[in-house]
Each structure stands twice: as structure tokens, then as C-alpha cells.
Design a protein around this motif. Structure first.
Motif, PDB file in Angstrom:
ATOM      1  N   PRO A  78       0.829  -1.213   0.000  1.00 46.65           N
ATOM      2  CA  PRO A  78       0.000   0.000   0.000  1.00 46.65           C
ATOM      3  C   PRO A  78       0.861   1.259   0.000  1.00 46.65           C
ATOM      4  O   PRO A  78       1.956   1.270   0.576  1.00 46.65           O
ATOM      5  N   TRP A  79       0.355   2.297  -0.653  1.00 44.43           N
ATOM      6  CA  TRP A  79       1.052   3.594  -0.704  1.00 44.43           C
ATOM      7  C   TRP A  79      -0.008   4.678  -0.560  1.00 44.43           C
ATOM      8  O   TRP A  79      -0.964   4.711  -1.344  1.00 44.43           O
ATOM      9  N   PHE A  80       0.139   5.514   0.462  1.00 47.14           N
ATOM     10  CA  PHE A  80      -0.838   6.578   0.714  1.00 47.14           C
ATOM     11  C   PHE A  80      -0.171   7.933   0.498  1.00 47.14           C
ATOM     12  O   PHE A  80       0.955   8.152   0.927  1.00 47.14           O
ATOM     13  N   LYS A  81      -0.921   8.839  -0.111  1.00 45.38           N
ATOM     14  CA  LYS A  81      -0.476  10.242  -0.142  1.00 45.38           C
ATOM     15  C   LYS A  81      -1.693  11.114  -0.404  1.00 45.38           C
ATOM     16  O   LYS A  81      -2.550  10.764  -1.212  1.00 45.38           O
ATOM     17  N   SER A  82      -1.714  12.298   0.252  1.00 44.45           N
ATOM     18  CA  SER A  82      -2.872  13.186   0.197  1.00 44.45           C
ATOM     19  C   SER A  82      -4.107  12.341   0.517  1.00 44.45           C
ATOM     20  O   SER A  82      -4.129  11.639   1.496  1.00 44.45           O
ATOM     21  N   SER A  83      -5.113  12.385  -0.331  1.00 46.19           N
ATOM     22  CA  SER A  83      -6.292  11.566  -0.044  1.00 46.19           C
ATOM     23  C   SER A  83      -6.248  10.234  -0.780  1.00 46.19           C
ATOM     24  O   SER A  83      -7.210   9.472  -0.757  1.00 46.19           O
ATOM     25  N   TRP A  84      -5.118   9.953  -1.437  1.00 50.77           N
ATOM     26  CA  TRP A  84      -5.027   8.736  -2.248  1.00 50.77           C
ATOM     27  C   TRP A  84      -4.633   7.525  -1.406  1.00 50.77           C
ATOM     28  O   TRP A  84      -3.697   7.587  -0.619  1.00 50.77           O
ATOM     29  N   ARG A  85      -5.359   6.449  -1.647  1.00 51.17           N
ATOM     30  CA  ARG A  85      -4.951   5.151  -1.113  1.00 51.17           C
ATOM     31  C   ARG A  85      -4.726   4.233  -2.309  1.00 51.17           C
ATOM     32  O   ARG A  85      -5.657   3.865  -3.010  1.00 51.17           O
ATOM     33  N   MET A  86      -3.469   3.903  -2.520  1.00 54.44           N
ATOM     34  CA  MET A  86      -3.135   3.102  -3.689  1.00 54.44           C
ATOM     35  C   MET A  86      -2.489   1.789  -3.259  1.00 54.44           C
ATOM     36  O   MET A  86      -1.886   1.694  -2.187  1.00 54.44           O
ATOM     37  N   LEU A  87      -2.617   0.802  -4.132  1.00 57.87           N
ATOM     38  CA  LEU A  87      -1.849  -0.428  -3.992  1.00 57.87           C
ATOM     39  C   LEU A  87      -0.854  -0.470  -5.147  1.00 57.87           C
ATOM     40  O   LEU A  87      -1.247  -0.255  -6.301  1.00 57.87           O
ATOM     41  N   VAL A  88       0.400  -0.704  -4.839  1.00 54.28           N
ATOM     42  CA  VAL A  88       1.409  -0.880  -5.881  1.00 54.28           C
ATOM     43  C   VAL A  88       1.643  -2.386  -6.013  1.00 54.28           C
ATOM     44  O   VAL A  88       2.054  -3.043  -5.059  1.00 54.28           O
ATOM     45  N   ARG A  89       1.322  -2.916  -7.178  1.00 52.36           N
ATOM     46  CA  ARG A  89       1.351  -4.371  -7.388  1.00 52.36           C
ATOM     47  C   ARG A  89       2.733  -4.949  -7.113  1.00 52.36           C
ATOM     48  O   ARG A  89       3.744  -4.278  -7.320  1.00 52.36           O
ATOM     49  N   GLY A  90       2.754  -6.184  -6.656  1.00 54.73           N
ATOM     50  CA  GLY A  90       3.996  -6.832  -6.236  1.00 54.73           C
ATOM     51  C   GLY A  90       5.066  -6.888  -7.308  1.00 54.73           C
ATOM     52  O   GLY A  90       6.257  -6.899  -6.999  1.00 54.73           O
ATOM     53  N   ASP A  91       4.659  -6.903  -8.582  1.00 54.90           N
ATOM     54  CA  ASP A  91       5.664  -6.918  -9.648  1.00 54.90           C
ATOM     55  C   ASP A  91       6.022  -5.500 -10.084  1.00 54.90           C
ATOM     56  O   ASP A  91       6.750  -5.317 -11.053  1.00 54.90           O
ATOM     57  N   GLN A  92       5.467  -4.505  -9.372  1.00 56.89           N
ATOM     58  CA  GLN A  92       5.772  -3.098  -9.618  1.00 56.89           C
ATOM     59  C   GLN A  92       5.319  -2.663 -11.012  1.00 56.89           C
ATOM     60  O   GLN A  92       5.890  -1.730 -11.581  1.00 56.89           O
ATOM     61  N   MET A  93       4.304  -3.324 -11.548  1.00 63.28           N
ATOM     62  CA  MET A  93       3.844  -2.978 -12.892  1.00 63.28           C
ATOM     63  C   MET A  93       2.361  -2.631 -12.909  1.00 63.28           C
ATOM     64  O   MET A  93       1.727  -2.672 -13.971  1.00 63.28           O
ATOM     65  N   GLY A  94       1.813  -2.297 -11.746  1.00 56.54           N
ATOM     66  CA  GLY A  94       0.405  -1.922 -11.713  1.00 56.54           C
ATOM     67  C   GLY A  94       0.072  -1.173 -10.447  1.00 56.54           C
ATOM     68  O   GLY A  94       0.781  -1.294  -9.434  1.00 56.54           O
TER      69      GLY A  94
END
Lengths: 357, 326
Positions: free
Chosen positions: A118-134
Motif C-alpha cells: 500500500p502507498w498513501f499520499k494526500s487523499s489517495w490510497r493506492m496499492l502498488v502491485r507486487g511486480d511493480q507494474m500496476g
């Protein structure tokens, strides 16, 4: 006579260059002591009020929690380190990109089925895929709102309140709005390797600054025009580096700091000039050779300040937080492990507590 | 289900590979270092248990190698153009999942990406790029990269290796560049499903007969069906890492109607394309983790349907079913 004048002018120009090329980091006046809140006397996070929107979330130094700057209260708990946190709660995760556990401020927790960090910034909650391609944008309950895949590895990511920006190994820059719609960002084809080494988007959303290319390596600025980002200008760096960079833009968008390995660069967006910074240690811990230090740009604090994390390459647990205003040294907190900040206030996190400014 | 070996698909693989590289292999000179275990190209992440929807459960565009020692040798010489450093766990800095990673440019516009390196690797890279000098670090084939405790999603001794062909804009399956692999066991077909085309969540027909079933005959309505397959392969004998198989062939009434493989993953506008499916790669798997192999049309009548799954060495497993379409 003419020759002498020329030599004199050249010497003067050289002196001016030396003065501005390496920005000095002279310590400013006596620092004002902030309020220190100790982890040992902190309230448990379970006692946190349901509405923590005005609080400062933090996760570093072996703890996670929230600071109530108005009441001067600290809510904290131990953390094993892999956590993304914001005003709505946090997600803990394992190194293997599994076991994502979502915690909200109503003490509820849920498992997120994902192979991602998981990667959070500002109001964003994102998931960075394990292969770093999504990436995937998730809501407060961990449900996926939208997801995007890239043909090459992500090398840089940043966001402001309205846009998330992703840079790739092949030099592509992707910008998305809240609904996952792609916003055009016309990157320049200047030849050679075009990898994006680091990037940042300004809080206003007017500029994207990216370190890209290798031979030559440039700091490129993209300006927003209507609903697209167009290439504005590039500044070629004197020294190229293959290292991934962390980039932070000041909240007023005037300048950026770029940290990569043992190097910190100041970049003026307005004047399109980049300069290396010298940041000698001010604390009593003794001078550490420049090559032994690693720097990371933590983010904007206030309008014109940017915080930098300085760690020892030998002992990654040893770190300082350094604050720079317009690229000039402002303050150093020896032993600082991170910051917690919003537009009004900020705090420095240590191993044993937080200092509220 | 019957297992058999065939040299046909292996010969085809070699032929396709030769075409793919079109004489550039000599210039690239890429060879995967020997490993004690391998998780192949196209495999889905091990964390993702089959049976539930998991974000990130997509075929891998790289392969994972388990080394005997916590180090990996460079598969080919090249210029290191990108170095990603993992931040200290628990620090305020976000670390990407690939941990300590390097990207290397090889001749003929090939790019390799090696991830899972240890914490001490980058000082050697830094020493190759002295301060103030415009030198792009170069590493020779066979150079040792330390693995230490591992990094990112990779534990110690595990590394990911990807190979990108920038000329043809695709990720290449590098398994064919590992001549040391000797694989004698065929893939296992766990499930092969027919689902009505355009209705991925509708009821499906299972082609793999239940254990003890005497009549492997299947009845279904005529029409178009998506075929999805759950199959595992062990590339190394007694492997603990389940891999995707290499090739899927479907024969209907003696005629090959589908033939797809994990030879590579083509770059598209929206990501990567696997097994002939449109990008992004999530289109190559069902929500519960089976590979989407393709669409077939069953006209009214009796049919003999054969699903053949083979690995990189040509070891093959097959399922034959009589289908009555009404």
C-alpha cells in the motif's frame, strides 16, 4: 587594458558562480524548541476519537499513530514497520506483499486480498502491485475503485489531492484523475535511455517535475495546460546518476529537492536551474563523510520548506531530519526518523516520541 | 488424463525462439544462472490462493530463481542504467516491492531487470560510478551480485529476472536461455473449464473428469465457449515452486483450434498481453486464477475435444473429452 577588464569580469563571474553553484547551508539563528510528546506517555491508538481528520498521522521509528496538535496529545502504538497510514486509518502489510490488513479509526479491521504494497499520499490510497507494474486505487474499505497496468516497472510515484503520477522504467509518465482517467503528459523524446528516476507533482497541480534520461540526464518540467501536461523546459544535470531519486516539490511549487544516494539537488522551477546542495551534519554526533550518508526527500512542510531524511549508509537506523527553506538549511533534528505534516503544522518523529512544531 | 512426452512442441519452441531472436542471440549472449529452483514466466504470485479474487494475481513477466547461495550472477554483460534502493523497513520512506533492483541495457536494445538483491550490492555499483564522473556502470557476464537477506518481496536467495526486447516491445520468457534445465515431468492439469463466451461468471462445464467417473462425456448447448485451464508445472525436479506450463493446445475433432503459449508478453497501451489475450494481463486469468486460453465454437453434434498442456521441455499432459452439443 581591455584584456585586464575581461580577466576581471571573468574572475567576478567565477566568484558569482561559486557562490550560487553550491548553496551554503549555514545554520540559521537559534532554533525554537517544540513540544515533545513521548511514546511512553502516549495514549493507545484505540482511544483515538472517531474523527481524526485534523490529526497528523505518522508511521516511523517503530511506531504508528496520530498527533492531535490542538490538544497536544499523542496516540501511538508499536509497529513492525510496514505500514501506510492516513487520517482514516492504516494498512499493515508483510514484506512478501501479502497479509494486507486494513484498520480504520472505528477499531474495525479487514483483510485485503492483494499481492501489493500500500502507498498513501494526500487523499489517495493506492496499492502498488507486487511486480511493480500496476496500481490500484482503493476506497476506505479496501475495495478496488480502479486499477491500471503498465508495460514496464514503475520507478516513481507521487500524488497531490487530485492527481496521481507514475513514472516508468521506459521513461513514460502516466497521470490519472480521481476516476482513473488518464491525463495526457507529453514527454519529450530526447534520445538515449529515458528512464524516469524520480518525479513529483505540485500541490496546485500546475507542475510535474521529473528526473529522466541518463546521457544526458535532465530535470524536466511539465506545465498544466487545460487538461493536459505539456513539456515546458529541461535542465541538464552536470552529473548523471543511475540511482532512483526521491523528489519533493515545495507547496508553493517554486522549487524541488531531489535526493539520490548521498546527493541532494536544489531545482528552481521558475528559473530552471539545478544546483547541488551541501548538507554537513550540524549535530554533536560528529562529521560523517558525505559518501557515508543517504538522503531521501520526505515532502513539503509549510509553503516553502521541504524536509529531508538523512540516514547513515552504515547504520540505516541512524537518521536525522533536515528542513530546508528555498533550498537553504533551516533546521536539523538529530535522531529524527520522519515527519508528520499538514498545511498548518508539522511534527518530527523520533524513536522515543514526537516533537510538535 | 494421460501423460506423454513429445518432441514436437519442444522443436516448435526452438523454432519460434530462433525466429524471435532472428540472429541476435549471439549479440545478446544472455544465459540464466543455474538455480536450485525456478518459478516460471507466466506463473501467478504464490501468495494468491486459487479460489478467491486477489489484486495482483496476474501472470508474471519475469522468472524467479532460487539460488544455492545468497548471490546471483549477471546473465549477460551490459550497462546498469537504473538502480532502485530499498529503504529501511519502518522508515518514513516508501519502498517499492521489487526491493533492491537494477536495470541493465544489453546490445540490440535488450533490457534486463534483476530484483531481490541484497543491501550491500549498491556500494559496488556506486564504486563503478565514481563521484563526479560521467560513467555508466558496466557489469560483465558472470559478475556476482550479492543477495544478502534479500529485498522487497524476495526472501534471501530468491531473485527475479526479466528480459525485455525493446525492438519487438515484448517481455521474453527467458527460460529458453537456461540450457542447464532438465525437466522430465509433465505439467498437471487440475481443471479445464468451458464457460459461455461473454458470461465469465456463468455456470461452467468441467472437462477434467471427477476421480472415479466412468463416462467422461459432457453435454452442453451449442455455441461459443471460453476455455480456461488450471495447470501447474515443476521446472526443476522436486520443485517447491509451482510454475505456469508453457503451451496450451486445443484439438477439436482432430483439428487444432487453439494454440497459445508463454513465449512472451506483448506490450500494449493498457499493459501486457499474455496467451493472446488483450492487455492488461488480468484478462489472461479468470477471477479465481485459471488461465484464459481462448474461445472455441461447439456446433450441434458429437465432438471429441482434447486439451494438451506442455512444458518448456515438451513434456505434455492431455485431457480428452467427448462433448455432445445440443
Amino acid at each position: 587594458m581591455k584584456r585586464r577588464s575581461r580577466i576581471l569580469i571573468l574572475i567576478l563571474l567565477a566568484l558569482v558562480y561559486v557562490v550560487i553553484a553550491v548553496r551554503t547551508t549555514k545554520m540559521s539563528g537559534p532554533s525554537v524548541q517544540g513540544q515533545f510528546l513521548s511514546f511512553s506517555q502516549a495514549h493507545p491508538v484505540s482511544e483515538l476519537p472517531a474523527s481524526a481528520k485534523m490529526m497528523l498521522p505518522f508511521a516511523s521509528g517503530g511506531h504508528l499513530g496520530y498527533i492531535d496538535p490542538r490538544a497536544g496529545l499523542l496516540y501511538a502504538q508499536l509497529s513492525d514497520g510496514r505500514v501506510a497510514i492516513d487520517g482514516r486509518g492504516w494498512i499493515s502489510y508483510s514484506r512478501s506483499a501479502g497479509l494486507l490488513e486494513l484498520h480504520d479509526l472505528t477499531k474495525k479491521s479487514a483483510e485485503i486480498q492483494a499481492f501489493a504494497y500500500p502507498w498513501f499520499k494526500s487523499s489517495w490510497r493506492m496499492l502498488v502491485r507486487g511486480d511493480q507494474m500496476g496500481i490500484a486505487n482503493i476506497d476506505a474499505k479496501g475495495a478496488i475503485l480502479w486499477q491500471r497496468e503498465f508495460p514496464m516497472q514503475i520507478t516513481a510515484i507521487d500524488a497531490n489531492s487530485k492527481r496521481v503520477v507514475v513514472g516508468l522504467l521506459d521513461g513514460s509518465i502516466y497521470v490519472y484523475d480521481e476516476n482513473g482517467n488518464r491525463i495526457v503528459c507529453s514527454s519529450q523524446n530526447l534520445g538515449g535511455i529515458r528512464t524516469v528516476y524520480g518525479l513529483a507533482i505540485s500541490e496546485s497541480g500546475d507542475n510535474i517535475v521529473a528526473v529522466s534520461g541518463l546521457s544526458p540526464q535532465n530535470i524536466e518540467t511539465f506545465k498544466r495546460e487545460n487538461n493536459a501536461f505539456v513539456f515546458a523546459h529541461a535542465s541538464t544535470l552536470e552529473k548523471s546518476s543511475v540511482l532512483q531519486a526521491s523528489v519533493a516539490l515545495s507547496a508553493d511549487g517554486s522549487h524541488a529537492l531531489i535526493a539520490r544516494g548521498s546527493e541532494v539537488l536544489y531545482y528552481s522551477v521558475k528559473f530552471n536551474i539545478a544546483r547541488p546542495l551541501s548538507l554537513p551534519r550540524q549535530s554533536d554526533a560528529g562529521p560523517v563523510a558525505r559518501g557515508d550518508l543517504l538522503y531521501y526527500a520526505l515532502g513539503a512542510v509549510g509553503s516553502r520548506e521541504i524536509a529531508i531524511l538523512r540516514t547513515s549508509a552504515e547504520d540505516l537506523g541512524e537518521s536525522d531530519v533536515v528542513l530546508l527553506k528555498d533550498g537553504l538549511f533551516e533546521r536539523e533534528w538529530a535522531g529524527g526518523t520522519g515527519i508528520a505534516a499538514n498545511s498548518n503544522t508539522f511534527a518530527v518523529v523520533f524513536q522515543d516520541g514526537v516533537e510538535l512544531r | 488424463m494421460k501423460s506423454e512426452r513429445t518432441h514436437l512442441s519442444s522443436a516448435l519452441s526452438v523454432l519460434v525462439l530462433l525466429l524471435l531472436f532472428s540472429g541476435k542471440a549471439a549479440a545478446l549472449d544472455f544465459q540464466l544462472p543455474e538455480a536450485i529452483d525456478v518459478r516460471g514466466f507466466g506463473s501467478i504470485p504464490p501468495q494468491a490462493d486459487v479460489g478467491s479474487e486477489v489484486y495482483g494475481r496476474v501472470p508474471s513477466s519475469s522468472i524467479e530463481l532460487e539460488q544455492a547461495q545468497p548471490e546471483i550472477r549477471m546473465p549477460a554483460s551490459g550497462a546498469v542504467f537504473f538502480v532502485q534502493r530499498e529503504a529501511t523497513p519502518g522508515s518514513a520512506v516508501f519502498s517499492f516491492p521489487l526491493g533492491n533492483m537494477i536495470a541493465i541495457e544489453h546490445p540490440e536494445k535488450y533490457v534486463s531487470v534483476i530484483a531481490g538483491l541484497g543491501g550491500e550490492w549498491d556500494s559496488s555499483i556506486a564504486s563503478l560510478q565514481p563521484e563526479g564522473q560521467e560513467i555508466i556502470p558496466r557489469l560483465g557476464a558472470g559478475a556476482v551480485l550479492a543477495g544478502g537477506e534479500g529485498s522487497g518481496v524476495f526472501s534471501s536467495r530468491f531473485f527475479s529476472v526479466g528480459l525485455y526486447d525493446a525492438n519487438n516491445t515484448l517481455w521474453i520468457n527467458p527460460i529458453f536461455l537456461a540450457p542447464w534445465i532438465v525437466d522430465r515431468s509433465p505439467p498437471v492439469i487440475k481443471s479445464a473449464r468451458l464457460t459461455r463466451a461473454g458470461a465469465p461468471r456463468s455456470a461452467y462445464a468441467e472437462l477434467v473428469p471427477a476421480r472415479g467417473a466412468k463416462d467422461p462425456r459432457l453435454s452442453c448447448a451449442q455455441g461459443s465457449y471460453e476455455l480456461s485451464i488450471l495447470s501447474y508445472d515443476s521446472i526443476i525436479a522436486s520443485s517447491r515452486l509451482y510454475s505456469a506450463p508453457y503451451r496450451f493446445v486445443v484439438v477439436l475433432d482432430g483439428k487444432t483450434i487453439l494454440d497459445s503459449s508463454f513465449l512472451g508478453a506483448k506490450r500494449g497501451d493498457t499493459g501486457l498481453s499474455f496467451l493472446g489475450n488483450q492487455a492488461p494481463s488480468i484478462n489472461a486469468v479468470t477471477p479465481d486464477g485459471l488461465y484464459n486460453v481462448g474461445t472455441l465454437v461447439l456446433s450441434r453434434g458429437d465432438h471429441e475435444l482434447s486439451v494438451q498442456v506442455s512444458d518448456y521441455s515438451g513434456n505434455m499432459s492431455a485431457v480428452k473429452t467427448r462433448v455432445v452439443a445440443f
